[in-house]
Design a protein around this motif. Structure first.
Motif, PDB file in Angstrom:
ATOM      1  N   ILE A   9      85.540  54.170  39.162  1.00 17.20           N
ATOM      2  CA  ILE A   9      86.608  53.421  39.830  1.00 17.20           C
ATOM      3  C   ILE A   9      87.853  53.365  38.943  1.00 17.20           C
ATOM      4  O   ILE A   9      87.757  53.150  37.740  1.00 17.20           O
ATOM      5  CB  ILE A   9      86.125  52.017  40.216  1.00 17.20           C
ATOM      6  N   LYS A  12      92.579  49.758  42.935  1.00 18.32           N
ATOM      7  CA  LYS A  12      92.459  49.325  44.326  1.00 18.32           C
ATOM      8  C   LYS A  12      93.819  49.442  44.994  1.00 18.32           C
ATOM      9  O   LYS A  12      94.836  48.971  44.464  1.00 18.32           O
ATOM     10  CB  LYS A  12      91.965  47.879  44.383  1.00 18.32           C
ATOM     11  N   TYR A  28      93.426  49.980  37.240  1.00 13.90           N
ATOM     12  CA  TYR A  28      92.578  49.304  36.255  1.00 13.90           C
ATOM     13  C   TYR A  28      92.714  49.864  34.843  1.00 13.90           C
ATOM     14  O   TYR A  28      92.168  49.307  33.906  1.00 13.90           O
ATOM     15  CB  TYR A  28      91.109  49.366  36.684  1.00 13.90           C
ATOM     16  N   SER A  43      87.986  57.664  48.033  1.00 15.04           N
ATOM     17  CA  SER A  43      87.633  56.292  48.381  1.00 15.04           C
ATOM     18  C   SER A  43      86.118  56.260  48.364  1.00 15.04           C
ATOM     19  O   SER A  43      85.467  57.267  48.069  1.00 15.04           O
ATOM     20  CB  SER A  43      88.193  55.909  49.759  1.00 15.04           C
ATOM     21  N   GLU A  81      89.163  50.827  47.297  1.00  9.28           N
ATOM     22  CA  GLU A  81      89.126  51.176  45.888  1.00  9.28           C
ATOM     23  C   GLU A  81      89.177  52.689  45.775  1.00  9.28           C
ATOM     24  O   GLU A  81      88.686  53.395  46.648  1.00  9.28           O
ATOM     25  CB  GLU A  81      87.869  50.605  45.237  1.00  9.28           C
ATOM     26  N   TYR A  83      88.614  56.250  43.335  1.00  9.99           N
ATOM     27  CA  TYR A  83      87.724  56.777  42.310  1.00  9.99           C
ATOM     28  C   TYR A  83      88.121  58.199  41.952  1.00  9.99           C
ATOM     29  O   TYR A  83      88.802  58.872  42.718  1.00  9.99           O
ATOM     30  CB  TYR A  83      86.284  56.843  42.854  1.00  9.99           C
TER      31      TYR A  83
END
Length: 172
Positions: A9, A12, A28, A43, A81, A83
């Motif tokens: 991840i 978002k 993040y 996703s 989110e 990835y």
């Protein structure tokens, strides 16, 4: 051995920005521009495409993903989110780790007392903090917050062996 197609991840997506398919993102990592280096983002349930553009607006960031060219198509991605596949991550130098690699590692102190398992890493202004949850093997049922300061507190990280050694007394 972990599967080679493990998804990691990165952030978002938020609400659309403007009319041309841009979306706000809560990234993040440290540098949202690193998203430009990935050939594909995902996703939970599908491949989204490549991040083509990143714009920093004051304290917010927007991205544009290939093929998402209208506000309506961007709206379908709201709150998803994103990835990348683990094998797309840049290789690290010797001794460096990605924080996701620390999750669920056993944490023991210099006295060989098991303090628990890393639940997640909490970013703070001063330094990141390991959130360590008790486990069946830990010496007590206390949750601990241990500063991620290498090598002063985090003495060693042994990913293959599944543990982290810390300079941290059990009653701290």
């Amino acid at each position: 051995m972990r599967s080679s197609d493990r998804k990691i991840i990165l952030g978002k997506l938020g609400k659309p920005h403007g009319l041309k398919g841009f979306l706000y993102i809560r990234f993040y990592g440290d540098d949202p521009k690193s998203l430009l280096n990935f050939s594909q983002i995902y996703s939970e349930d599908s491949s989204l495409g490549k991040v083509e553009k990143i714009t920093e607006l004051k304290d917010r960031v927007t991205i544009h993903i290939s093929g998402i060219n209208t506000r309506n198509s961007a709206e379908t991605l709201r709150n998803k989110e994103i990835y990348v596949q683990e094998d797309q991550l840049p290789k690290l130098d010797e001794g460096e780790v990605y924080f996701y690699q620390l999750e669920n590692l056993m944490v023991k102190n210099k006295q060989d007392e098991i303090l628990g398992l890393v639940d997640y890493i909490m970013p703070t202004r001063a330094n990141d903090v390991l959130v360590v949850k008790p486990s069946k093997k830990s010496i007590d049922d206390k949750e601990r917050l241990i500063p991620y300061l290498r090598p002063k507190i985090i003495e060693s990280i042994e990913i293959e062996e599944g543990h982290i050694t810390v300079v941290w007394p059990k009653d701290y």
